[in-house]
Design a protein around this motif. Structure first.
Motif, mmCIF file in Angstrom:
data_model
loop_
_atom_site.group_PDB
_atom_site.id
_atom_site.type_symbol
_atom_site.label_atom_id
_atom_site.label_comp_id
_atom_site.label_asym_id
_atom_site.label_seq_id
_atom_site.Cartn_x
_atom_site.Cartn_y
_atom_site.Cartn_z
ATOM 1 N N ALA A 10 0.664 -1.051 0.033
ATOM 2 C CA ALA A 10 -0.059 0.049 0.010
ATOM 3 C C ALA A 10 0.893 1.255 -0.055
ATOM 4 N N VAL A 11 0.302 2.244 -0.594
ATOM 5 C CA VAL A 11 0.988 3.487 -0.601
ATOM 6 C C VAL A 11 0.002 4.820 -0.802
ATOM 7 N N ARG A 12 0.361 5.877 0.084
ATOM 8 C CA ARG A 12 -0.635 6.926 -0.101
ATOM 9 C C ARG A 12 -1.125 7.522 -1.319
ATOM 10 N N ILE A 13 -2.185 7.753 -1.499
ATOM 11 C CA ILE A 13 -3.019 8.021 -2.766
ATOM 12 C C ILE A 13 -2.311 9.261 -3.396
ATOM 13 N N ASP A 14 -1.913 10.221 -2.586
ATOM 14 C CA ASP A 14 -1.300 11.520 -3.128
ATOM 15 C C ASP A 14 0.220 11.187 -3.730
ATOM 16 N N VAL A 15 0.737 10.177 -3.099
ATOM 17 C CA VAL A 15 2.149 9.795 -3.603
ATOM 18 C C VAL A 15 2.023 9.054 -4.752
ATOM 19 N N TRP A 16 0.977 8.093 -4.768
ATOM 20 C CA TRP A 16 0.652 7.215 -6.002
ATOM 21 C C TRP A 16 0.471 8.401 -7.167
ATOM 22 N N LEU A 17 -0.552 9.357 -7.111
ATOM 23 C CA LEU A 17 -0.838 9.951 -8.148
ATOM 24 C C LEU A 17 0.329 10.875 -8.715
ATOM 25 N N TRP A 18 1.166 11.353 -7.931
ATOM 26 C CA TRP A 18 2.340 11.936 -8.261
ATOM 27 C C TRP A 18 3.692 10.924 -8.946
ATOM 28 N N ALA A 19 3.542 9.937 -8.276
ATOM 29 C CA ALA A 19 4.682 8.908 -8.641
ATOM 30 C C ALA A 19 4.222 8.204 -10.094
ATOM 31 N N VAL A 20 3.052 8.159 -10.426
ATOM 32 C CA VAL A 20 2.746 7.769 -11.918
ATOM 33 C C VAL A 20 2.445 8.848 -12.588
ATOM 34 N N THR A 25 3.214 17.548 -9.339
ATOM 35 C CA THR A 25 3.981 17.635 -8.301
ATOM 36 C C THR A 25 3.043 17.058 -6.927
ATOM 37 N N ARG A 26 3.549 16.685 -6.003
ATOM 38 C CA ARG A 26 2.890 15.988 -4.834
ATOM 39 C C ARG A 26 1.949 16.835 -4.239
ATOM 40 N N SER A 27 2.246 18.099 -4.186
ATOM 41 C CA SER A 27 1.269 19.260 -3.502
ATOM 42 C C SER A 27 0.098 19.266 -4.386
ATOM 43 N N GLN A 28 0.203 19.352 -5.662
ATOM 44 C CA GLN A 28 -0.949 19.282 -6.442
ATOM 45 C C GLN A 28 -1.858 18.256 -6.326
ATOM 46 N N ALA A 29 -1.276 16.894 -6.295
ATOM 47 C CA ALA A 29 -1.935 15.742 -6.154
ATOM 48 C C ALA A 29 -2.810 15.759 -4.573
ATOM 49 N N ALA A 30 -2.232 16.279 -3.609
ATOM 50 C CA ALA A 30 -2.584 16.294 -2.414
ATOM 51 C C ALA A 30 -3.957 17.313 -2.195
ATOM 52 N N GLU A 31 -3.441 18.502 -3.080
ATOM 53 C CA GLU A 31 -4.751 19.440 -2.964
ATOM 54 C C GLU A 31 -5.821 18.962 -3.877
ATOM 55 N N ALA A 32 -5.532 18.324 -4.720
ATOM 56 C CA ALA A 32 -6.820 17.711 -5.715
ATOM 57 C C ALA A 32 -7.727 16.630 -4.616
ATOM 58 N N VAL A 33 -6.894 15.991 -3.565
ATOM 59 C CA VAL A 33 -7.432 14.964 -2.950
ATOM 60 C C VAL A 33 -8.317 15.812 -2.120
#
Length: 128
Positions: A10-20, A25-33
């Motif tokens: 398992a991995v955090r959703i914001d990290v996964w969205l950024w990694a793939v 950026t990870r901050s954009q992914a976290a903001e969207a979540v």
């Protein structure tokens, strides 16, 4: 680099969205979540929610929904070819460009619509 193809890591959703490479950026992914634009199996989630292979991720981005089935996880950003192997894109096809371009646009700086313009807009929308 930790890459897990098909396992149960398992991995955090914001990290996964950024990694793939869904978000730059990870901050954009976290903001969207946080804004509620990301759902896992049709459930609203928080940035720290864990995602595992086999789950469905739905993302509202660029004025349309993107849907992915997770096939692998990673906690590090990977290259584009490897990133595409981490998910199966099951998104509906985007609308043709000519349909989007055909929408009427009001000239910038034209001010408020007149009564005649408003009635024409209402007719166009099917209100009357």
């Amino acid at each position: 680099m930790t890459v897990n193809q098909g396992g149960a890591s398992a991995v955090r959703i914001d990290v996964w969205l950024w990694a793939v490479r869904i978000f730059k950026t990870r901050s954009q992914a976290a903001e969207a979540v946080r804004a509620g634009h990301v759902k896992i199996n049709d459930q609203a989630v928080k940035p720290a929610t864990q995602v595992v292979p086999g789950e469905r991720v739905r993302v509202w981005k660029d004025h349309r929904y993107l849907e992915f089935e997770v096939t692998g996880t990673t906690s590090k950003r990977v290259g584009a070819p490897l990133a595409r192997s981490m998910y199966i894109d099951v998104s509906p096809p985007s609308p043709p460009r000519d349909v989007c371009a055909a929408l009427p646009v009001r000239d910038r700086g034209a001010g408020r619509p007149t009564k005649k313009d408003r009635r024409a807009i209402d007719r166009l929308r099917g209100a009357r």
